[in-house]
Structures are given as structure tokens and as C-alpha cells.
Write a protein that holds these residues in place. Structure first.
Motif, PDB file in Angstrom:
ATOM      1  N   VAL A 291      42.575  39.015  29.675  1.00  0.00           N
ATOM      2  CA  VAL A 291      41.815  39.043  28.432  1.00  0.00           C
ATOM      3  C   VAL A 291      42.498  38.222  27.347  1.00  0.00           C
ATOM      4  N   ASP A 292      43.830  38.310  27.252  1.00  0.00           N
ATOM      5  CA  ASP A 292      44.540  37.563  26.213  1.00  0.00           C
ATOM      6  C   ASP A 292      44.398  36.052  26.403  1.00  0.00           C
ATOM      7  N   ASP A 293      44.505  35.580  27.655  1.00  0.00           N
ATOM      8  CA  ASP A 293      44.341  34.145  27.915  1.00  0.00           C
ATOM      9  C   ASP A 293      42.917  33.686  27.603  1.00  0.00           C
ATOM     10  N   ALA A 294      41.948  34.535  27.976  1.00  0.00           N
ATOM     11  CA  ALA A 294      40.549  34.189  27.703  1.00  0.00           C
ATOM     12  C   ALA A 294      40.295  34.097  26.204  1.00  0.00           C
TER      13      ALA A 294
ATOM     14  N   LYS B 111      32.174  30.339  32.274  1.00  0.00           N
ATOM     15  CA  LYS B 111      33.349  30.100  33.114  1.00  0.00           C
ATOM     16  C   LYS B 111      34.485  31.059  32.747  1.00  0.00           C
ATOM     17  N   ILE B 112      34.680  31.263  31.449  1.00  0.00           N
ATOM     18  CA  ILE B 112      35.732  32.182  31.002  1.00  0.00           C
ATOM     19  C   ILE B 112      35.427  33.613  31.437  1.00  0.00           C
ATOM     20  N   LEU B 113      34.185  34.035  31.251  1.00  0.00           N
ATOM     21  CA  LEU B 113      33.806  35.406  31.631  1.00  0.00           C
ATOM     22  C   LEU B 113      33.915  35.626  33.137  1.00  0.00           C
ATOM     23  N   ASN B 114      33.536  34.616  33.912  1.00  0.00           N
ATOM     24  CA  ASN B 114      33.693  34.729  35.360  1.00  0.00           C
ATOM     25  C   ASN B 114      35.163  34.795  35.755  1.00  0.00           C
ATOM     26  N   GLY B 115      36.016  34.083  34.995  1.00  0.00           N
ATOM     27  CA  GLY B 115      37.445  34.143  35.257  1.00  0.00           C
ATOM     28  C   GLY B 115      38.012  35.523  35.029  1.00  0.00           C
ATOM     29  N   ILE B 116      37.540  36.193  33.982  1.00  0.00           N
ATOM     30  CA  ILE B 116      37.967  37.580  33.743  1.00  0.00           C
ATOM     31  C   ILE B 116      37.458  38.486  34.861  1.00  0.00           C
TER      32      ILE B 116
ATOM     33  N   MET C  23      31.137  19.559  28.755  1.00  0.00           N
ATOM     34  CA  MET C  23      30.656  20.906  29.050  1.00  0.00           C
ATOM     35  C   MET C  23      30.183  21.574  27.768  1.00  0.00           C
ATOM     36  N   ILE C  24      28.958  22.108  27.738  1.00  0.00           N
ATOM     37  CA  ILE C  24      28.457  22.760  26.542  1.00  0.00           C
ATOM     38  C   ILE C  24      29.083  24.137  26.417  1.00  0.00           C
ATOM     39  N   MET C  25      29.036  24.719  25.194  1.00  0.00           N
ATOM     40  CA  MET C  25      29.735  25.952  24.904  1.00  0.00           C
ATOM     41  C   MET C  25      29.300  27.097  25.799  1.00  0.00           C
ATOM     42  N   SER C  26      28.004  27.240  26.093  1.00  0.00           N
ATOM     43  CA  SER C  26      27.547  28.340  26.934  1.00  0.00           C
ATOM     44  C   SER C  26      28.147  28.259  28.332  1.00  0.00           C
ATOM     45  N   ASP C  27      28.253  27.060  28.889  1.00  0.00           N
ATOM     46  CA  ASP C  27      28.879  26.890  30.204  1.00  0.00           C
ATOM     47  C   ASP C  27      30.350  27.280  30.163  1.00  0.00           C
ATOM     48  N   LYS C  28      31.015  26.915  29.085  1.00  0.00           N
ATOM     49  CA  LYS C  28      32.429  27.253  28.948  1.00  0.00           C
ATOM     50  C   LYS C  28      32.629  28.758  28.880  1.00  0.00           C
ATOM     51  N   LEU C  29      31.775  29.450  28.127  1.00  0.00           N
ATOM     52  CA  LEU C  29      31.892  30.899  28.013  1.00  0.00           C
ATOM     53  C   LEU C  29      31.618  31.586  29.344  1.00  0.00           C
TER      54      LEU C  29
END
Length: 248
Positions: free
Chosen positions: A21-24, A9-14, A1-7
Motif C-alpha cells: 500500500v505504501d509503494d502504491a 495497474k496499481i490496484l492490480n499490483g496491490i 498511458m492515461i491516468m485510469s490505466d495507471k490506476l
């Protein structure tokens, strides 16, 4: 997974509440190296280089490679090269779903779907004896998301065999040309196609071929412009170069 996809996914999780926020923040700043004691596996390499870290099996013990597969098989797709049969048997006994390519000496495990891009990498060999290197290249290309195909035994000793497959070869986006002996096939194809060519010299040949040195020097001094050359028997390195070209 490239970095943009990972970010993303994290932002959608928030956004949907599955991450605070702390886990992200921990996921973004966290250590991307998995330390197994004998090996430090780099999980962030795809975001930097466009392809994952690969396990070089030569020099490692079956237990070390088995440990890597066992610890990381659910986190990322895994590819090991230069794998001996006894090493493959050990890893397969630990992890169901591991595939061993005996000819290419590769060991693979796919836990996440491979996202294939457009464009085909064509792998062309001078002789049947070059197929081990070709299979290493093909498996690596496929694991990195490239459609690939092998055309074998079309060397200059019977040049008509190459001409019969020239139409197929010209359709590829990138070519990996593999040859031992004097390594002439890369120059011949370089004069017939307009696509990028990565030449791989192999250690196939009689004594004066010097275990691939003659093919290496022949490819380096090719009169066909634009032929790039990797190290002797380095199907993996050629596939990594082809992957980068095919990503453009």
C-alpha cells in the motif's frame, strides 16, 4: 498511458501482492516531472492532455536532447521535432533504436507499443515543397496512435490532380491540409468534404508570400466554413489537433 490505466495497474499490483500500500500511494502521489537539470520532462501530460510531452529540438544542444533520450527512453515513447542532422547523429550514437526522419526533422524512439485508434488522419499537401511539414505531421500522428497517410502535390495549380484523389480524401476522419503560396488548397478541399479540416500554412513561396504570411491570412479568411488554422509550418500542432478530434 492515461491516468485510469495507471490506476488500474496499481490496484492490480496491490491485489496480486506485487505492490504494498505504501509503494502504491507513493506512485499515485509521486512527482511526475523528471528533472534533468536543463529540462523538466512532464510524464503526466498524457493523463491531462491525451498526448505525451514532445521535445522541441530547435534551440537545444545535441547533448541536451541526447540526455533526455538516454534518461527517459525506457519510461516512455519519445518524439523530438525540428531536429538537425548533427543532433540526430549524436542521439543515435547514444541510443540504439532511435529513428531519424530527415525530411520531417523528427527523432523517435518507441519503447512501448503504440495503441492505434480507429479513424485515419489524411495529410494533403499542395506541393512537394510542403512535404517536410507533412512528414512532421505524419510522424506526430503515428506516435500519438493515429493511422495517417500523405497525399502530396495536389494543389490548385493543377486542380485535376486533387479530383483524382478526392474519393480517398473523403474517407478520412480528419484532414490536415498543407499549402504555401496563397494557401488556397484548404478552401478548395473545405468546399468538397464534410470532415474536420486543419489547415497549415507553409513558408513556401516567392517574395510576396512573405514567408507564409500570405498563406496564413488566406486560410484564416477562407470562405469554406469550419476550416481551423494553425501557425506557419506547424505540422506538429496540426497533428495534435487532429489527434484530439480523432479521439472523440
Amino acid at each position: 498511458m492515461i491516468m485510469s490505466d495507471k490506476l488500474v495497474k496499481i490496484l492490480n499490483g496491490i491485489k496480486d501482492g506485487s505492490l504494498n500500500v505504501d509503494d502504491a500511494l507513493g506512485m499515485i502521489e509521486g512527482n511526475t516531472t523528471v528533472d534533468l537539470g536543463h529540462t523538466k520532462f512532464d510524464l503526466s501530460r498524457p493523463s491531462r492532455n491525451g498526448f505525451p510531452e514532445v521535445i522541441y529540438g530547435a534551440g537545444k544542444t545535441p547533448e541536451q536532447v541526447g540526455d533526455i533520450f538516454l534518461k527517459l527512453k525506457d519510461r516512455t515513447n519519445l518524439l523530438a521535432t525540428r531536429v538537425r542532422p548533427e543532433m540526430a547523429a549524436h542521439v543515435k550514437s547514444l541510443c540504439a533504436g532511435v529513428e531519424y526522419n530527415e525530411l520531417g526533422r523528427t527523432l523517435t524512439y518507441i519503447s512501448h507499443p503504440v495503441d492505434y485508434r480507429e479513424g485515419e488522419v489524411m495529410i494533403v499537401t499542395a506541393g512537394t515543397s510542403d512535404l517536410g511539414v507533412a512528414e512532421e505531421a505524419r510522424v506526430t500522428c503515428e506516435m500519438m496512435g493515429n493511422h495517417s497517410k500523405v497525399i502530396s502535390d495536389v494543389g490548385v495549380a493543377g486542380i485535376h490532380r486533387l479530383m483524382e484523389r478526392l474519393e480517398d480524401i473523403q474517407k478520412a476522419r480528419v484532414l490536415i491540409v498543407i499549402a504555401g503560396m496563397e494557401g488556397a488548397l484548404a478552401s478548395v478541399i473545405g468546399g468538397l468534404v464534410s470532415k474536420p479540416i486543419i489547415a497549415v500554412p507553409t513558408s513556401v513561396g516567392y517574395g510576396a508570400s512573405f514567408s507564409g504570411l500570405s498563406a496564413l491570412l488566406g486560410m484564416l479568411t477562407s470562405c469554406a466554413s469550419g476550416v481551423s488554422v494553425v501557425n506557419i509550418d506547424n505540422g506538429f500542432g496540426a497533428a495534435c489537433a487532429a489527434n484530439r478530434i480523432n479521439c472523440l
